[in-house]
Design a protein around this motif. Sequence first.
Motif, PDB file in Angstrom:
ATOM      1  N   MET A 284       9.262 -34.704  86.976  1.00  0.00           N
ATOM      2  CA  MET A 284       8.907 -34.154  85.670  1.00  0.00           C
ATOM      3  C   MET A 284       9.085 -32.640  85.706  1.00  0.00           C
ATOM      4  N   GLN A 285       9.992 -32.093  84.893  1.00  0.00           N
ATOM      5  CA  GLN A 285      10.325 -30.681  84.918  1.00  0.00           C
ATOM      6  C   GLN A 285       9.174 -29.831  84.386  1.00  0.00           C
ATOM      7  N   ILE A 286       9.013 -28.637  84.968  1.00  0.00           N
ATOM      8  CA  ILE A 286       7.900 -27.767  84.604  1.00  0.00           C
ATOM      9  C   ILE A 286       7.945 -27.395  83.126  1.00  0.00           C
ATOM     10  N   ARG A 287       9.148 -27.242  82.566  1.00  0.00           N
ATOM     11  CA  ARG A 287       9.244 -26.851  81.155  1.00  0.00           C
ATOM     12  C   ARG A 287       8.654 -27.910  80.225  1.00  0.00           C
ATOM     13  N   LEU A 288       8.510 -29.151  80.714  1.00  0.00           N
ATOM     14  CA  LEU A 288       7.931 -30.219  79.904  1.00  0.00           C
ATOM     15  C   LEU A 288       6.420 -30.321  80.072  1.00  0.00           C
ATOM     16  N   TRP A 289       5.847 -29.518  80.967  1.00  0.00           N
ATOM     17  CA  TRP A 289       4.420 -29.584  81.223  1.00  0.00           C
ATOM     18  C   TRP A 289       3.632 -29.063  80.022  1.00  0.00           C
ATOM     19  N   ASP A 290       2.402 -29.526  79.907  1.00  0.00           N
ATOM     20  CA  ASP A 290       1.443 -28.964  78.964  1.00  0.00           C
ATOM     21  C   ASP A 290       1.143 -27.513  79.366  1.00  0.00           C
ATOM     22  N   ASN A 291       0.863 -26.643  78.371  1.00  0.00           N
ATOM     23  CA  ASN A 291       0.573 -25.235  78.664  1.00  0.00           C
ATOM     24  C   ASN A 291      -0.617 -25.071  79.616  1.00  0.00           C
ATOM     25  N   ASN A 292      -1.575 -25.991  79.555  1.00  0.00           N
ATOM     26  CA  ASN A 292      -2.698 -25.960  80.498  1.00  0.00           C
ATOM     27  C   ASN A 292      -2.208 -25.876  81.934  1.00  0.00           C
ATOM     28  N   LEU A 293      -1.236 -26.731  82.259  1.00  0.00           N
ATOM     29  CA  LEU A 293      -0.753 -26.829  83.628  1.00  0.00           C
ATOM     30  C   LEU A 293       0.094 -25.623  84.005  1.00  0.00           C
ATOM     31  N   LYS A 294       0.881 -25.095  83.066  1.00  0.00           N
ATOM     32  CA  LYS A 294       1.706 -23.915  83.355  1.00  0.00           C
ATOM     33  C   LYS A 294       0.824 -22.712  83.679  1.00  0.00           C
ATOM     34  N   VAL A 295      -0.218 -22.516  82.860  1.00  0.00           N
ATOM     35  CA  VAL A 295      -1.145 -21.406  83.088  1.00  0.00           C
ATOM     36  C   VAL A 295      -1.795 -21.538  84.458  1.00  0.00           C
ATOM     37  N   ARG A 296      -2.240 -22.740  84.787  1.00  0.00           N
ATOM     38  CA  ARG A 296      -2.941 -22.948  86.047  1.00  0.00           C
ATOM     39  C   ARG A 296      -2.013 -22.824  87.246  1.00  0.00           C
ATOM     40  N   LEU A 297      -0.771 -23.240  87.110  1.00  0.00           N
ATOM     41  CA  LEU A 297       0.185 -23.125  88.212  1.00  0.00           C
ATOM     42  C   LEU A 297       0.373 -21.657  88.593  1.00  0.00           C
ATOM     43  N   ILE A 298       0.520 -20.796  87.585  1.00  0.00           N
ATOM     44  CA  ILE A 298       0.704 -19.369  87.847  1.00  0.00           C
ATOM     45  C   ILE A 298      -0.586 -18.755  88.380  1.00  0.00           C
ATOM     46  N   GLY A 299      -1.713 -19.039  87.705  1.00  0.00           N
ATOM     47  CA  GLY A 299      -2.989 -18.457  88.101  1.00  0.00           C
ATOM     48  C   GLY A 299      -3.417 -18.875  89.489  1.00  0.00           C
ATOM     49  N   GLU A 300      -3.344 -20.174  89.784  1.00  0.00           N
ATOM     50  CA  GLU A 300      -3.758 -20.656  91.096  1.00  0.00           C
ATOM     51  C   GLU A 300      -2.796 -20.196  92.186  1.00  0.00           C
ATOM     52  N   GLY A 301      -1.498 -20.096  91.847  1.00  0.00           N
ATOM     53  CA  GLY A 301      -0.523 -19.604  92.818  1.00  0.00           C
ATOM     54  C   GLY A 301      -0.801 -18.168  93.216  1.00  0.00           C
ATOM     55  N   MET A 302      -1.119 -17.312  92.207  1.00  0.00           N
ATOM     56  CA  MET A 302      -1.436 -15.909  92.505  1.00  0.00           C
ATOM     57  C   MET A 302      -2.697 -15.800  93.347  1.00  0.00           C
ATOM     58  N   PHE A 303      -3.723 -16.551  92.964  1.00  0.00           N
ATOM     59  CA  PHE A 303      -4.972 -16.442  93.717  1.00  0.00           C
ATOM     60  C   PHE A 303      -4.802 -16.943  95.143  1.00  0.00           C
ATOM     61  N   ASN A 304      -4.027 -18.021  95.342  1.00  0.00           N
ATOM     62  CA  ASN A 304      -3.841 -18.543  96.690  1.00  0.00           C
ATOM     63  C   ASN A 304      -3.119 -17.561  97.599  1.00  0.00           C
ATOM     64  N   MET A 305      -2.228 -16.772  97.022  1.00  0.00           N
ATOM     65  CA  MET A 305      -1.589 -15.720  97.813  1.00  0.00           C
ATOM     66  C   MET A 305      -2.659 -14.750  98.332  1.00  0.00           C
ATOM     67  N   LEU A 306      -3.563 -14.321  97.442  1.00  0.00           N
ATOM     68  CA  LEU A 306      -4.636 -13.408  97.839  1.00  0.00           C
ATOM     69  C   LEU A 306      -5.609 -14.080  98.809  1.00  0.00           C
ATOM     70  N   PHE A 307      -5.899 -15.371  98.569  1.00  0.00           N
ATOM     71  CA  PHE A 307      -6.804 -16.128  99.443  1.00  0.00           C
ATOM     72  C   PHE A 307      -6.315 -16.104 100.886  1.00  0.00           C
ATOM     73  N   TRP A 308      -5.017 -16.330 101.090  1.00  0.00           N
ATOM     74  CA  TRP A 308      -4.470 -16.381 102.441  1.00  0.00           C
ATOM     75  C   TRP A 308      -4.282 -14.995 103.047  1.00  0.00           C
ATOM     76  N   MET A 309      -4.538 -13.953 102.239  1.00  0.00           N
ATOM     77  CA  MET A 309      -4.522 -12.598 102.785  1.00  0.00           C
ATOM     78  C   MET A 309      -5.855 -12.237 103.435  1.00  0.00           C
ATOM     79  N   TYR A 310      -6.930 -12.977 103.114  1.00  0.00           N
ATOM     80  CA  TYR A 310      -8.213 -12.663 103.756  1.00  0.00           C
ATOM     81  C   TYR A 310      -8.774 -13.819 104.580  1.00  0.00           C
ATOM     82  N   PHE A 311      -8.510 -15.080 104.165  1.00  0.00           N
ATOM     83  CA  PHE A 311      -9.167 -16.222 104.799  1.00  0.00           C
ATOM     84  C   PHE A 311      -8.867 -16.352 106.298  1.00  0.00           C
ATOM     85  N   PRO A 312      -7.607 -16.219 106.761  1.00  0.00           N
ATOM     86  CA  PRO A 312      -7.356 -16.404 108.208  1.00  0.00           C
ATOM     87  C   PRO A 312      -8.060 -15.383 109.088  1.00  0.00           C
TER      88      PRO A 312
END
Length: 414
Positions: free
Chosen positions: A1-29
């Motif tokens: 299922m292509q991302i462009r067909l996703w509901d806006n809820n999922l697109k927003v969360r994909l970007i938001g959670e992706g950004m936060f996870n980058m920061l998470f792995w900068m401190y968690f280890p």
Amino acid sequence: MQIRLWDNNLKVRLIGEGMFNMLFWMYFPFITVYFSYELGNSIAGILMTVPPIFSAIGSLLGGGLTDQFGRRPVMLLGALLQAVMFILFAVSPSPWIDYIAFIGIGFGGAIYRPASSAMVADLIPAENLREVFATFATANNIGAVLGPALGAIFFFQYRQELLWTCAVVLILYFITIYFIVHETVAQTREKNSKISSVFKEQWKGYGIIFRDKVFLIYILAGIFALIPIMQLDLYLPIYIINHVPAQQIFAWENGSFLLSSTDIFGWLVGFNGLLFVLFILPVTKWFRRWKERDVFILSSLLAGFGTFFVGLNSNIWYLFFVTIIFTFGEIVRSPVTQSFISRYAPEHARGQYMGADSLQNTIGKFLAPFMVFLSSWVPPIGVFSIILLFSFVSIILYIHLFKKYEEKPVHHEM
């Protein structure tokens, strides 16, 4: 299922959670290293056993609240709580307050996750669940690959700036959820005004879940399956650093590129993360027609034998090869666990099942370090054999699980 067909809820969360996870792995280890430096190794070791308990409580609480009040309010609560705890961490004058903030961050994330997963299950047809969950896992693991390299610089030299950045990103994400993300449950349960009534209803709901024999077998099988997968962060570094000699990875006419035992482990971890990012989506597509039972069994076999094979040879290229084997055991499993619960859980209790599902990870984190404890008395091949035995136990449990639970066929898009 292509991302462009996703509901806006999922697109927003994909970007938001992706950004936060980058920061998470900068401190968690580096958080254990930080507390070891501030409080001593023994105290830090004891303290780090506590956060998984709060994460388990947060997951169960978040799951219950998700079914009670809907997905969006619980996601807002989890994001806001994390933001507040990052601010507390940033302004803290004491490592003990830092520790409380760290627990609070994990607790807020645990509250958020069941609602997040339940929202995906609400919006995506069953035949596309694996692929969508795999896409989220890819975004998360890009952060797991890049974050530690950046965190090695920023966490120790610019810790306050990093923590403030995490807080700001979460506040912006909170605002985005508030204004853009819509609720995906048509009707939530009647809201009780008394907090005690809410908790009483949740306790009753989880009582029903934990009397679900099929679900309990699934949790138990997952615990045994995860113990081999978790050894990359537990027994493998101890084994590799103590038993794998320094060796050259490349040689040329006038010299060579020599790696120490510690370097070799670092390369293997980076290779593991890179494989996850590159292959989770293709692998999910390759196995999308496989039954969940067969994917779970394949995952246990690959993770168990791949980890066992580490103990048979110390050549670096051989270790890269077996890293591919046990990493693919983790890759094939990751999207299927969430899709299984999404399909198995009744719609009215989806959040609670998502929350309870996290227990296999929490209990696995408690049991997996036993391999490190055991290594003081048992030779490496014995430890690796026990790890492989856990995989066989998980396979037996998965076979038993799917004898009790008849998997419903899904119709795949061509």
